[in-house]
Motif scaffolding. Sequence first.
Motif, PDB file in Angstrom:
ATOM      1  N   GLY A 276      -3.059   7.246  25.548  1.00  0.00           N
ATOM      2  CA  GLY A 276      -3.645   8.326  25.935  1.00  0.00           C
ATOM      3  C   GLY A 276      -4.373   8.040  27.307  1.00  0.00           C
ATOM      4  O   GLY A 276      -4.410   9.001  28.134  1.00  0.00           O
ATOM      5  N   VAL A 277      -4.663   6.664  27.808  1.00  0.00           N
ATOM      6  CA  VAL A 277      -5.248   6.460  28.975  1.00  0.00           C
ATOM      7  C   VAL A 277      -4.017   6.817  30.066  1.00  0.00           C
ATOM      8  O   VAL A 277      -4.200   7.308  31.195  1.00  0.00           O
ATOM      9  CB  VAL A 277      -5.518   5.068  29.042  1.00  0.00           C
TER      10      VAL A 277
ATOM     11  N   GLY B 223      -3.713  10.572  30.435  1.00  0.00           N
ATOM     12  CA  GLY B 223      -5.100  10.844  31.359  1.00  0.00           C
ATOM     13  C   GLY B 223      -4.655  10.659  32.652  1.00  0.00           C
ATOM     14  O   GLY B 223      -4.923  11.838  33.719  1.00  0.00           O
TER      15      GLY B 223
ATOM     16  N   SER C 237      -2.049  12.889  34.530  1.00  0.00           N
ATOM     17  CA  SER C 237      -2.588  14.245  34.941  1.00  0.00           C
ATOM     18  C   SER C 237      -3.509  14.435  35.863  1.00  0.00           C
ATOM     19  O   SER C 237      -3.391  15.680  36.413  1.00  0.00           O
ATOM     20  CB  SER C 237      -3.453  14.769  33.411  1.00  0.00           C
ATOM     21  N   PHE C 238      -4.203  13.310  36.197  1.00  0.00           N
ATOM     22  CA  PHE C 238      -4.858  13.322  37.637  1.00  0.00           C
ATOM     23  C   PHE C 238      -4.422  12.701  38.892  1.00  0.00           C
ATOM     24  O   PHE C 238      -4.914  12.683  39.963  1.00  0.00           O
ATOM     25  CB  PHE C 238      -6.317  12.901  37.317  1.00  0.00           C
TER      26      PHE C 238
ATOM     27  N   TRP D 120      -4.598  20.054  37.573  1.00  0.00           N
ATOM     28  CA  TRP D 120      -4.980  20.669  36.447  1.00  0.00           C
ATOM     29  C   TRP D 120      -5.322  22.136  37.237  1.00  0.00           C
ATOM     30  O   TRP D 120      -4.983  23.331  36.643  1.00  0.00           O
ATOM     31  CB  TRP D 120      -6.458  20.262  36.038  1.00  0.00           C
TER      32      TRP D 120
ATOM     33  N   ARG E 168       3.490  14.468  35.765  1.00  0.00           N
ATOM     34  CA  ARG E 168       2.190  15.304  36.144  1.00  0.00           C
ATOM     35  C   ARG E 168       1.876  16.288  35.029  1.00  0.00           C
ATOM     36  O   ARG E 168       0.904  16.746  34.289  1.00  0.00           O
ATOM     37  CB  ARG E 168       1.751  15.440  37.280  1.00  0.00           C
TER      38      ARG E 168
ATOM     39  N   ALA F 225       1.975  15.448  31.397  1.00  0.00           N
ATOM     40  CA  ALA F 225       0.717  14.720  31.080  1.00  0.00           C
ATOM     41  C   ALA F 225      -0.148  15.821  30.674  1.00  0.00           C
ATOM     42  O   ALA F 225      -1.213  15.817  29.896  1.00  0.00           O
ATOM     43  CB  ALA F 225       0.253  13.897  32.252  1.00  0.00           C
ATOM     44  N   ILE F 226      -0.312  16.683  31.573  1.00  0.00           N
ATOM     45  CA  ILE F 226      -1.300  17.867  31.465  1.00  0.00           C
ATOM     46  C   ILE F 226      -0.818  18.499  29.992  1.00  0.00           C
ATOM     47  O   ILE F 226      -1.990  18.814  29.115  1.00  0.00           O
ATOM     48  CB  ILE F 226      -1.091  18.939  32.345  1.00  0.00           C
TER      49      ILE F 226
ATOM     50  N   CYS G 123      -2.063  16.333  27.329  1.00  0.00           N
ATOM     51  CA  CYS G 123      -3.595  16.012  27.134  1.00  0.00           C
ATOM     52  C   CYS G 123      -3.977  17.312  26.420  1.00  0.00           C
ATOM     53  O   CYS G 123      -4.926  17.246  25.688  1.00  0.00           O
ATOM     54  CB  CYS G 123      -4.102  16.234  28.497  1.00  0.00           C
TER      55      CYS G 123
ATOM     56  N   LEU H 210      -6.454  17.438  23.135  1.00  0.00           N
ATOM     57  CA  LEU H 210      -7.888  18.138  23.535  1.00  0.00           C
ATOM     58  C   LEU H 210      -8.037  19.138  22.551  1.00  0.00           C
ATOM     59  O   LEU H 210      -9.071  19.386  22.187  1.00  0.00           O
ATOM     60  CB  LEU H 210      -7.947  18.577  24.814  1.00  0.00           C
TER      61      LEU H 210
END
Length: 560
Positions: A316-317, A320, A323-324, A343, A522, A525-526, A529, A533
């Motif tokens: 999960g880390v 995250g 994604s950033f 994002w 990326r 990952a978004i 996430c 979420l």
Amino acid sequence: MLRFAPALTIAILIGPVAAGIIGTLLPAFGYLPALGGDDFGLEPFHALFSTPGIATSIRLSIVNGLGAAAGAFLIVIAFTAAFEGTRTFTQIHRLLSPLLSVPHAAAAFGLAFLIAPSGFVLRLLSPWATGLDRPPDVLILNDPGGIAMTAGLIAKEAPFLFLMMLAALPQSQSRESRQLATTLGYRRATGWLLTVLPRVYPQIRLPVFAVIAYSISVVDVAMILGPTTPAPLAVRLTQWMSDPDLTLRFQASAGALLQLGLAVAAIALWIAGERFAALLGRRWIEAGTRSIGDGLIATIGASAMALIVTGMILGGVAIGLWSFAGFWPFPDALPQTLSAANWTANLPRAADTIAITAGLGLAAAFVAVALALACLENETRRNLAIEHRRLALLYLPLLVPQIAFLFGLQILFLLVGLDASVYGVAGAHLVFVLPYVFLALSDPWRALDPRYGRIATAIGARPARVFWRVRFPLALRAVATAGALGFAVSVAQYLPTVLIGAGRVETVTTEAVALASGGDRRLIAIYACLQMLLPFAGFLLAGAITGFAFRNRHALRTAS
């Protein structure tokens, strides 16, 4: 009207499965007039078994699927036998419970970001421990043996079986049994295996079968982590069903029946293993052995559980961070820059997909909760006792591989005009959401103190008023949690969305799996996430609802 709720619920659980299998059975033997199949025959099976690499696909499905189910089961048994009743057991419970809501595809992406040649683990160890300044040329993901896929399935199914174990333990008198075994000189793990396991296993047997059926026919995890040349059988069937060449539908239907046969064979093999284990257990008891390596069992159980929890959290880390992430060359442990640009650029494009995913999940969860409450209220009013063997009906959509009946269900929806629509996809999701919601809600509902309802009835309240003003508020926390679980199950659905939606109904899960073949970590990952979420938001909403409802009722909050 409540007396019709059980029949309607059973129809939703059995009807689509039965209709889907019939709709798969006919094309499998060459009969589908819409595609020119007017005669019955075995040509689809001949085409299936003459396909290059089909034997490898079958082997990957049954060996890796059964191996994943066995691995998850043995880890849960070893850990529970060694640590039940300890602080470690409670801590693992608290850590694993929220991880259960993580969709399979998101968990697979997390594992992929960890163990890839340029993944998070090697970045943390390089170059100071490995000496690497570039990713090694090693095939870890999509390996031909399916090891990565098996590891991903174990990491996701072990928490599910662990929570099923937790639900069954209070009914097995585990504490008293362990104390009795201790007084007779048995070590902790040995005593648990001899006295508690024979009582608790019948209660988790159906969940184990469901894990076997799922692992053998999994599609999304196999597409992300599994081999591709050839792929496991379920993945190839999905590809054939989506192929522009419509004649492959016959071959795919034959393969779906084969997939069903593999699941039946795997469960039969497991049942044979049960009997063999029971024979060994009787001989073990007769021998009077007080310990069989308790230290080794504890080490294996604790290490495996710690690895699963750590891997899920680190995955999960990693998702995250990606994604950033800005520029992130290997072997840097962390990105050189972190930015929300990924994002802000992609979230507006995903808005419609998020809305569709949330709408499908809310609709399926609402209907499932309503049906479950209607069945349970009918059971309460009529003072019925549900036999344990009837629970098999709840597991039917989970015991039958999805791909074995969704092909036929797709044809049925096509005939009635529900194909490629959100209504059809929501109905398909309901088939899989309803069992989880019912199982999550039934025990808390049946545990309610019946005296509250009797008092309300005694002072003149009608049955409907007793439900809305007494039983429902008492069970509100369980109802909200069951709804959140149903929402999470809907978000995770991949194959029903792809097949029933005909590729036109996009959810975050279908988009994430579709991106798996690309190289944009990326963007992947978004969407991963978002997969995590959305269920998390569902559970937050459930907590907010109960918190608001009980804000001035502390005693009711405690009772619920």
